[in-house]
Design a protein around this motif. Sequence first.
Motif, PDB file in Angstrom:
ATOM      1  N   ARG A 157      35.584  49.969  39.269  1.00 62.90           N
ATOM      2  CA  ARG A 157      36.436  49.748  40.443  1.00 62.90           C
ATOM      3  C   ARG A 157      37.776  49.135  40.033  1.00 62.90           C
ATOM      4  NH1 ARG A 157      33.704  47.146  45.559  1.00 62.90           N
ATOM      5  NH2 ARG A 157      35.198  48.487  46.644  1.00 62.90           N
TER       6      ARG A 157
ATOM      7  N   SER B 165      29.772  48.752  37.482  1.00 61.05           N
ATOM      8  CA  SER B 165      30.426  49.102  38.744  1.00 61.05           C
ATOM      9  C   SER B 165      31.757  48.379  38.913  1.00 61.05           C
ATOM     10  CB  SER B 165      29.514  48.775  39.926  1.00 61.05           C
ATOM     11  OG  SER B 165      28.289  49.443  39.813  1.00 61.05           O
TER      12      SER B 165
ATOM     13  N   GLU C 154      38.628  50.435  48.420  1.00 55.77           N
ATOM     14  CA  GLU C 154      38.726  50.133  46.997  1.00 55.77           C
ATOM     15  C   GLU C 154      39.314  48.739  46.781  1.00 55.77           C
ATOM     16  OE1 GLU C 154      40.721  53.235  44.811  1.00 55.77           O
ATOM     17  OE2 GLU C 154      39.018  54.582  45.038  1.00 55.77           O
TER      18      GLU C 154
ATOM     19  N   GLU D 190      38.058  56.188  47.408  1.00 60.59           N
ATOM     20  CA  GLU D 190      37.233  55.582  48.455  1.00 60.59           C
ATOM     21  C   GLU D 190      38.145  54.857  49.432  1.00 60.59           C
ATOM     22  OE1 GLU D 190      32.937  54.673  46.404  1.00 60.59           O
ATOM     23  OE2 GLU D 190      34.588  53.337  45.832  1.00 60.59           O
TER      24      GLU D 190
ATOM     25  N   HIS E 274      32.759  52.883  49.735  1.00 58.79           N
ATOM     26  CA  HIS E 274      31.957  52.174  48.745  1.00 58.79           C
ATOM     27  C   HIS E 274      30.948  51.243  49.407  1.00 58.79           C
ATOM     28  CE1 HIS E 274      31.151  50.363  44.790  1.00 58.79           C
ATOM     29  NE2 HIS E 274      31.024  49.226  45.458  1.00 58.79           N
TER      30      HIS E 274
END
Length: 395
Positions: free
Chosen positions: A130, A126, A335, A332, A191
Amino acid sequence: MTTVAPEEIARRLEKFREALAREQIDLAIVRTPVNLLYLSGSIQDGHLIISPEREPLYLVWRVPERARSESPIEVWSIKSFKELPHLIALADLPSPRRLGLEFRLPHSQILLYQRLFPQAEICDISHSLRLLRACKSPWELERLRQAGKQLAEVVAEVPRILREGMTELELAAELEARLRRRGHPGYLRMHGWNQEIHFGHILFGPSGTVSAYVNMPSGGYGPNYALPHGAGWQRLRRQEPLSIDLAGCVEGYMVDQTRLFALEGLPSKALAAYDLVEEIMHMVEEHLRPGEFCEAIYHLALKRIEASPWAEGFMGLGSAKVSFLGHGIGLEIDEYPFLAKSSPFVLEAGMVVAVEPKIHLPDIGLVGLEDTFVVTEAGPERLTLSERGPKIIPI
């Protein structure tokens, strides 16, 4: 139908493969919609299989036909989780020793992958994803610029819409309809765990200082207890702050903007607070350059506000005060990077940041400003285009 350019997908996949190789992950399975969209160009429900050295494979449960029309990646149909090891072997992809998964998946799904690949060490991808999404490409920046224009066109219509006595929800409906007619999807991705947001926050007078469960500097009452933030039933009165915090969105890419309006005028305290908000914004803009430390920018703003009469209401009141000044934004709303206390990030060219200094004035309302910028070697480029300054509407 518009799709993501194949060369854009190829660029993203190459960078993600490099990240997998650095972390010695020999196979990654991407499942969440935002990362499927980013890496494949589609959010059809499936498993995007990526290894550092082989071509990716998109195993789609629902709907493979649409995935083939949206993504340049090879798409196979899959009917059951149990087929995964067989299909991976059939595609000559490696049986993983270190398997990368997004740890945002439900625990039950991670357990399923563990049972299917018992020999594999499960690793979180993840954070790497990102980081990869934090720096925007020219293709992405073009969508963000379009989102800024979309939002500016709608906000320019506010003076013609406002009327004394209208509710926050009525104004929100007017603005949301105009955004939808310009292609806004009506949905904002976040998120943060257990965080929800609609188009944004339209807040009149004292409702702007009402805190909510969302991790944002503004809250509002919302329509009812089932969605207790954002626009509600507060009615617009003369000489009180009207905060319009909205996100423009084009092909999933968002920009965030807040502007201040009022009917007839504003209290002197609100005008003085706004002057400081704009001063802080200009101060921050000077530091939105590659190599600047995000935590240092946050503390620079905090030092200035602490020397003013408005420190108590900066970025919230009491226990609801948030410890950030800005956030990354793109696919998103939240972020990387964050302009925040203890933020580990250093700004890089291509990062996109929404900066939102806001002051809560008890019994008066929310006074704030927010703009979205892309960091460049030549300095920040502002993507949100509406005119700044309190917009006073005569009656």
